[in-house]
Motif scaffolding. Structure first.
Motif, PDB file in Angstrom:
ATOM      1  N   PHE A   1     -27.098  28.451 -32.539  1.00 13.15           N
ATOM      2  CA  PHE A   1     -27.064  29.505 -33.562  1.00 13.15           C
ATOM      3  C   PHE A   1     -26.280  30.712 -33.059  1.00 13.15           C
ATOM      4  O   PHE A   1     -25.501  31.323 -33.805  1.00 13.15           O
ATOM      5  CB  PHE A   1     -28.480  29.938 -33.935  1.00 13.15           C
ATOM      6  N   ALA A   2     -26.474  31.078 -31.795  1.00 11.38           N
ATOM      7  CA  ALA A   2     -25.789  32.254 -31.244  1.00 11.38           C
ATOM      8  C   ALA A   2     -24.278  32.045 -31.215  1.00 11.38           C
ATOM      9  O   ALA A   2     -23.510  32.958 -31.539  1.00 11.38           O
ATOM     10  CB  ALA A   2     -26.317  32.551 -29.846  1.00 11.38           C
ATOM     11  N   ARG A   3     -23.851  30.860 -30.824  1.00 11.66           N
ATOM     12  CA  ARG A   3     -22.410  30.596 -30.754  1.00 11.66           C
ATOM     13  C   ARG A   3     -21.765  30.638 -32.133  1.00 11.66           C
ATOM     14  O   ARG A   3     -20.614  31.063 -32.281  1.00 11.66           O
ATOM     15  CB  ARG A   3     -22.156  29.243 -30.095  1.00 11.66           C
TER      16      ARG A   3
ATOM     17  N   ALA B   1     -28.596  43.039 -20.107  1.00 16.04           N
ATOM     18  CA  ALA B   1     -29.136  41.770 -19.637  1.00 16.04           C
ATOM     19  C   ALA B   1     -28.040  40.709 -19.631  1.00 16.04           C
ATOM     20  O   ALA B   1     -27.081  40.764 -20.400  1.00 16.04           O
ATOM     21  CB  ALA B   1     -30.297  41.332 -20.525  1.00 16.04           C
ATOM     22  N   ARG B   2     -28.194  39.741 -18.765  1.00 13.50           N
ATOM     23  CA  ARG B   2     -27.243  38.633 -18.660  1.00 13.50           C
ATOM     24  C   ARG B   2     -27.638  37.525 -19.628  1.00 13.50           C
ATOM     25  O   ARG B   2     -28.792  37.147 -19.720  1.00 13.50           O
ATOM     26  CB  ARG B   2     -27.246  38.103 -17.234  1.00 13.50           C
ATOM     27  N   ARG B   3     -26.661  37.009 -20.353  1.00 17.24           N
ATOM     28  CA  ARG B   3     -26.934  35.905 -21.277  1.00 17.24           C
ATOM     29  C   ARG B   3     -26.808  34.552 -20.585  1.00 17.24           C
ATOM     30  O   ARG B   3     -26.132  34.421 -19.562  1.00 17.24           O
ATOM     31  CB  ARG B   3     -25.982  35.960 -22.467  1.00 17.24           C
ATOM     32  N   SER B   4     -27.436  33.550 -21.175  1.00 15.13           N
ATOM     33  CA  SER B   4     -27.317  32.187 -20.676  1.00 15.13           C
ATOM     34  C   SER B   4     -25.906  31.669 -20.926  1.00 15.13           C
ATOM     35  O   SER B   4     -25.119  32.276 -21.665  1.00 15.13           O
ATOM     36  CB  SER B   4     -28.329  31.272 -21.380  1.00 15.13           C
ATOM     37  N   GLY B   5     -25.583  30.533 -20.324  1.00 12.04           N
ATOM     38  CA  GLY B   5     -24.284  29.927 -20.557  1.00 12.04           C
ATOM     39  C   GLY B   5     -24.056  29.581 -22.004  1.00 12.04           C
ATOM     40  O   GLY B   5     -22.912  29.458 -22.449  1.00 12.04           O
ATOM     41  N   GLY B   6     -25.131  29.443 -22.759  1.00 11.58           N
ATOM     42  CA  GLY B   6     -25.028  29.139 -24.181  1.00 11.58           C
ATOM     43  C   GLY B   6     -25.072  30.361 -25.067  1.00 11.58           C
ATOM     44  O   GLY B   6     -24.977  30.245 -26.289  1.00 11.58           O
TER      45      GLY B   6
ATOM     46  N   LEU C   1     -29.560  23.341 -18.173  1.00 12.43           N
ATOM     47  CA  LEU C   1     -28.988  23.543 -19.502  1.00 12.43           C
ATOM     48  C   LEU C   1     -27.503  23.227 -19.565  1.00 12.43           C
ATOM     49  O   LEU C   1     -27.020  22.668 -20.557  1.00 12.43           O
ATOM     50  CB  LEU C   1     -29.233  24.985 -19.957  1.00 12.43           C
ATOM     51  N   SER C   2     -26.751  23.570 -18.511  1.00 14.70           N
ATOM     52  CA  SER C   2     -25.311  23.299 -18.551  1.00 14.70           C
ATOM     53  C   SER C   2     -25.041  21.807 -18.644  1.00 14.70           C
ATOM     54  O   SER C   2     -24.134  21.370 -19.367  1.00 14.70           O
ATOM     55  CB  SER C   2     -24.620  23.894 -17.325  1.00 14.70           C
ATOM     56  N   GLY C   3     -25.838  21.012 -17.937  1.00 13.53           N
ATOM     57  CA  GLY C   3     -25.668  19.568 -18.006  1.00 13.53           C
ATOM     58  C   GLY C   3     -25.978  19.015 -19.389  1.00 13.53           C
ATOM     59  O   GLY C   3     -25.283  18.117 -19.886  1.00 13.53           O
ATOM     60  N   LEU C   4     -27.017  19.552 -20.024  1.00 18.59           N
ATOM     61  CA  LEU C   4     -27.357  19.109 -21.376  1.00 18.59           C
ATOM     62  C   LEU C   4     -26.243  19.458 -22.351  1.00 18.59           C
ATOM     63  O   LEU C   4     -25.879  18.653 -23.219  1.00 18.59           O
ATOM     64  CB  LEU C   4     -28.676  19.752 -21.814  1.00 18.59           C
TER      65      LEU C   4
END
Length: 330
Positions: free
Chosen positions: A201-203, A271-276, A294-297
């Motif tokens: 959703f964020a992307r 704050a730092r966001r996740s890779g997603g 998460l990156s692998g998924l």
């Protein structure tokens, strides 16, 4: 660590925000969600608040809202009767909001429970502990996106286990095969699928700020229930403090892809966001990380597979609702 003093200073600045912020609370009949609703309404100027409760909880929740009205009579407080253990009921919630609002600023989701008694499917054929913590939350976000995207600085906070995601049973995402189901597996699936879909959703909605918060042990009715089933949680934070921290996550620009709500206080950093692209936050308000998993998924396209499966669940629930099977489940 973000100190409670910093949290309270930030929350006090909510009163200076524009009047008429629209906030939707799913899971505010008790626990963290209830405390968050109380603290947000105490500070906000003429807020429009929507809260969801099952028919069996209407009376007690209306009493809570009555006290909130007394503490801040400038706001409007709307109780929507719906059972969020049924995905189809979320559409009723969204319809009620869209009939009166042209935007939504904040969606706060904390509904859920651990099914210690075992899996007992709803009329939609789903495990209600996963529905409340995953399916209904994602349905609410999906359906409210048009209103969220009309807000100046839209924010979503999902309270579950951000940063605590785990491996998925990719061949049985809803754990329908009973040997795959346990109250712990349902929790892991809800958290992990939730993070993957919220990232999606964020992307696709780059103005939308999304926080997935792991609050740690909090002294709520849910934790008291866990003790009755033999669990021994470590030292807990009070429900009061958790509610204050929840409002901080929902309003401070530390967790915003763009500004627009409460500016960061001196000494805080973005704050730092996740890779997603979402904020995974620990109990004390700091960014956490789970990229090893998460990156692998994401690389394997599991996020898209999870969303495709979720859409099929939504379609099935809508079809069942059309056939007249909806009823209060929990």
């Amino acid at each position: 660590m973000v100190s409670l003093q910093t949290v309270r200073k930030s929350n006090a600045h909510i009163a200076a925000l524009p009047q008429g912020l629209v906030a939707v609370f799913i899971g505010a009949t008790s626990g963290i969600g209830q405390s968050a609703l109380q603290h947000f309404s105490r500070h906000a100027s003429s807020p429009h608040i929507y809260s969801v409760a099952r028919a069996t909880s209407d009376a007690s929740h209306e009493k809570l809202l009555a006290t909130v009205r007394q503490s801040n009579p400038t706001g409007t407080y709307n109780l929507i009767t719906a059972d969020v253990s049924l995905v189809s009921e979320i559409d009723k919630v969204v319809k009620a909001i869209t009939q009166t609002e042209s935007k939504v600023d904040i969606v706060f989701m904390s509904a859920g429970f651990m099914a210690f008694e075992g899996r007992q499917n709803t009329s939609e054929g789903l495990d209600p502990s996963m529905t409340t913590r995953y399916y209904s939350r994602m349905r609410a976000v999906q359906q409210l996106l048009p209103l969220l995207n009309k807000a100046e600085s839209p924010r979503i906070v999902s309270v579950l286990a951000g940063g605590m995601e785990g491996p998925l049973n990719e061949s049985d995402l809803d754990l329908r095969d009973l040997p795959n189901w346990s109250f712990w597996n349902s929790s892991v699936h809800s958290a992990t699928m939730g993070t993957l879909v919220l990232e999606r959703f964020a992307r696709q909605n780059p103005r939308l700020s999304i926080v997935h918060w792991f609050p740690g042990p909090v002294d709520t009715p849910g934790l008291a229930r866990a003790r009755r089933f033999g669990m021994s949680p470590p030292t807990q934070r009070s429900q009061e403090e958790a509610g204050e921290r929840a409002v901080f996550l929902a309003t401070n620009d530390r967790f915003a892809v763009q500004g627009g709500l409460v500016p960061m206080q001196e000494g805080l950093e973005a704050a730092r966001r996740s890779g997603g692209g979402i904020y995974l936050v620990d109990p004390l308000g700091e960014s956490t990380d789970n990229e090893g998993l998460l990156s692998g998924l994401r690389k394997r396209g599991v996020d898209e597979a999870v969303w495709g499966f979720t859409e099929s669940v939504f379609a099935d629930c809508a079809a069942r609702a059309g056939a007249g099977s909806s009823k209060d489940e929990l």
